[in-house]
Design an enzyme around this catalytic site. Sequence first.
Site, PDB file in Angstrom:
ATOM      1  N   SER A 245       0.815  -1.219   0.000  1.00 50.90           N
ATOM      2  CA  SER A 245       0.000   0.000   0.000  1.00 50.90           C
ATOM      3  C   SER A 245       0.848   1.268   0.000  1.00 50.90           C
ATOM      4  O   SER A 245       1.920   1.318   0.596  1.00 50.90           O
ATOM      5  CB  SER A 245      -0.882  -0.007   1.254  1.00 50.90           C
TER       6      SER A 245
ATOM      7  N   TYR B 157      -2.165   5.238  -4.164  1.00 45.07           N
ATOM      8  CA  TYR B 157      -3.138   6.301  -3.965  1.00 45.07           C
ATOM      9  C   TYR B 157      -2.425   7.522  -4.521  1.00 45.07           C
ATOM     10  O   TYR B 157      -1.382   7.933  -3.999  1.00 45.07           O
ATOM     11  CB  TYR B 157      -3.415   6.518  -2.477  1.00 45.07           C
TER      12      TYR B 157
ATOM     13  N   THR C 234      -5.414   2.704  -7.296  1.00 45.61           N
ATOM     14  CA  THR C 234      -6.715   2.514  -6.634  1.00 45.61           C
ATOM     15  C   THR C 234      -7.586   3.736  -6.879  1.00 45.61           C
ATOM     16  O   THR C 234      -7.166   4.868  -6.614  1.00 45.61           O
ATOM     17  CB  THR C 234      -6.523   2.287  -5.118  1.00 45.61           C
TER      18      THR C 234
ATOM     19  N   LYS D 261      -7.393  -0.608  -9.750  1.00 49.48           N
ATOM     20  CA  LYS D 261      -8.025  -1.364  -8.654  1.00 49.48           C
ATOM     21  C   LYS D 261      -9.287  -0.631  -8.231  1.00 49.48           C
ATOM     22  O   LYS D 261      -9.213   0.560  -7.870  1.00 49.48           O
ATOM     23  CB  LYS D 261      -7.040  -1.476  -7.483  1.00 49.48           C
TER      24      LYS D 261
ATOM     25  N   HIS E 178     -13.035  -2.586  -2.417  1.00 52.78           N
ATOM     26  CA  HIS E 178     -12.186  -2.205  -1.285  1.00 52.78           C
ATOM     27  C   HIS E 178     -12.591  -2.971  -0.027  1.00 52.78           C
ATOM     28  O   HIS E 178     -12.493  -2.471   1.094  1.00 52.78           O
ATOM     29  CB  HIS E 178     -12.309  -0.694  -1.043  1.00 52.78           C
TER      30      HIS E 178
HETATM   31  C1  LIG Z   1      -7.268  -2.308   7.066  1.00 47.94           C
HETATM   32  C2  LIG Z   1      -7.334  -2.241   5.567  1.00 47.94           C
HETATM   33  C3  LIG Z   1      -6.536  -1.325   4.907  1.00 47.94           C
HETATM   34  C4  LIG Z   1      -6.592  -1.245   3.516  1.00 47.94           C
HETATM   35  N1  LIG Z   1      -5.755  -0.362   2.883  1.00 47.94           N
HETATM   36  C5  LIG Z   1      -5.781  -0.298   1.531  1.00 47.94           C
HETATM   37  C6  LIG Z   1      -4.871   0.542   0.847  1.00 47.94           C
HETATM   38  O1  LIG Z   1      -4.049   1.211   1.454  1.00 47.94           O
HETATM   39  N2  LIG Z   1      -4.954   0.585  -0.503  1.00 47.94           N
HETATM   40  C7  LIG Z   1      -5.855  -0.158  -1.224  1.00 47.94           C
HETATM   41  O2  LIG Z   1      -5.897  -0.090  -2.449  1.00 47.94           O
HETATM   42  N3  LIG Z   1      -6.715  -0.993  -0.582  1.00 47.94           N
HETATM   43  C8  LIG Z   1      -6.680  -1.084   0.756  1.00 47.94           C
HETATM   44  N4  LIG Z   1      -7.517  -1.957   1.391  1.00 47.94           N
HETATM   45  C9  LIG Z   1      -8.398  -2.829   0.578  1.00 47.94           C
HETATM   46  C10 LIG Z   1      -7.711  -4.156   0.243  1.00 47.94           C
HETATM   47  O3  LIG Z   1      -6.648  -3.969  -0.661  1.00 47.94           O
HETATM   48  C11 LIG Z   1      -8.692  -5.142  -0.404  1.00 47.94           C
HETATM   49  O4  LIG Z   1      -9.276  -4.537  -1.525  1.00 47.94           O
HETATM   50  C12 LIG Z   1      -9.774  -5.601   0.566  1.00 47.94           C
HETATM   51  O5  LIG Z   1      -9.306  -5.670   1.885  1.00 47.94           O
HETATM   52  C13 LIG Z   1     -10.283  -6.971   0.159  1.00 47.94           C
HETATM   53  O6  LIG Z   1     -11.368  -7.334   0.949  1.00 47.94           O
HETATM   54  P1  LIG Z   1     -11.268  -8.304   2.229  1.00 47.94           P
HETATM   55  O7  LIG Z   1     -10.668  -7.512   3.339  1.00 47.94           O
HETATM   56  O8  LIG Z   1     -12.682  -8.659   2.463  1.00 47.94           O
HETATM   57  O9  LIG Z   1     -10.423  -9.489   1.824  1.00 47.94           O
HETATM   58  C14 LIG Z   1      -7.486  -2.064   2.784  1.00 47.94           C
HETATM   59  C15 LIG Z   1      -8.270  -2.995   3.462  1.00 47.94           C
HETATM   60  C16 LIG Z   1      -8.202  -3.090   4.838  1.00 47.94           C
HETATM   61  C17 LIG Z   1      -9.053  -4.111   5.530  1.00 47.94           C
END
Ligand SMILES: Cc1cc2nc3c(=O)[nH]c(=O)nc-3n(C[C@H](O)[C@H](O)[C@H](O)COP(=O)(O)O)c2cc1C
Length: 379
Positions: free
Chosen positions: A133, A156, A182, A253, A277
């Site tokens: 990330s 981002y 993203t 994404k 997300h």
């Molecule tokens: C705590 C947390 C932080 C996340 N941070 C980012 C991020 O910085 N950038 C991003 O593109 N997606 C982020 N995501 C989304 C994840 O990349 C992913 O799309 C998502 O967690 C998938 O769903 P799941 O948690 O049900 O497996 C984050 C998700 C969580 C739970």
Amino acid sequence: MNSRREFLAFLAASPLALGADDVIKSPKDALDIMDFEEPARRAIPIAHWAYMATGVDDDATLRANREGLTRLKLRPRRLVDVSKTDCSIELFGTKWPSPVYISACGSQKAFHADGELGTARAAKAKNAAQMLSTVSSTSVEDVAAALGRPPWYQMYAPRQWDGVEHMVHRVEAAGCTVLFLTVDVNPGRNTETQRRLSKADTRNCTVCHGAAGPGSRHTPMFEGIEGGMNSQSMTWDFVDRLRKLTKMKLLIKGIDTHEDATLAVEHGVDGMVVSNHGGRAMDSDRATINVLPEVIDAVRGRVPVLVDSGFRRGSDVFKALALGATAVGIGRPYLWGLGAFGQAGVERVLDIFHAEVLLTMRQCGTRSVSEITREYVQV
Ligand SMILES: Cc1cc2nc3c(=O)[nH]c(=O)nc-3n(C[C@H](O)[C@H](O)[C@H](O)COP(=O)(O)O)c2cc1C
């Protein structure tokens, strides 16, 4: 009572179970991925847990992801020799033993002191792809060293173009060859559950980790970059500019419609992730498993389509592969493993997914990912 988990919760609350605590004490005790959720919740400060667990508004998209996956059923074929089964995939010239990859999650030191480095060491041990990330608590250079190869990088976008150039050149210099832009949180979001749960944490966050966000010492990828990220004014023009800026593979994404999938291909991307997300971008979105078919049909095999959001079982992963996904991302499952047990927890989560994917493949009579087609699911 409509789920095994609810039933277990009911049993746990009954006087018969008084004193019993079936929370796992070691990664090897885990029977499934969800077994990591409770020990992680207990180990992580409540405000950090809130950040991980939250969806947006009423958390309806969060629930929809799971409902969509459980509603879709399998169509197994019998009497196939499945004594040799292989779930490896190839993506951008690299072979991965499993179609499950580690998706970008920010601020992982909030869940375990090892943070992204613990995740990277686990990914290295299991030869899994790791997407890092932008709001990582560890730099891309340090993660690449722990991982033994450059991670995929999730961006981002900084609001100023010179910040974008700075970040892109930095990750290129770190050796990254795959960039995910993203786009699903650009409009803003309402992480209401996070804010509600955080009220229970009375500590002053700034004492421990200062203000989070661009520019803070907890977002090392923003070193030397002014201003914020994720502009509400971003359009496809930005994608064109980014496409010209870098030779890295560029994926978007957060694609949730066939219209945008078509536009993404027209704008020259190398792939996309069907993602909401993990239910954290907007509410009343559809389950990604339900979006996947229209995106696959629009893309017509021109670029790989990845998917994430709500995947918790090998059978879930199988369903996405059957509908045409090339790989499946996970977020919270590995964060639970990390939060509960550090690197060893992430490794076990990856192992369980791998074993479950292979088992579902055998049960359905498929021996390789290329054999998993739409005939194996009831759409
Ligand atoms: C705590 C947390 C932080 C996340 N941070 C980012 C991020 O910085 N950038 C991003 O593109 N997606 C982020 N995501 C989304 C994840 O990349 C992913 O799309 C998502 O967690 C998938 O769903 P799941 O948690 O049900 O497996 C984050 C998700 C969580 C739970």
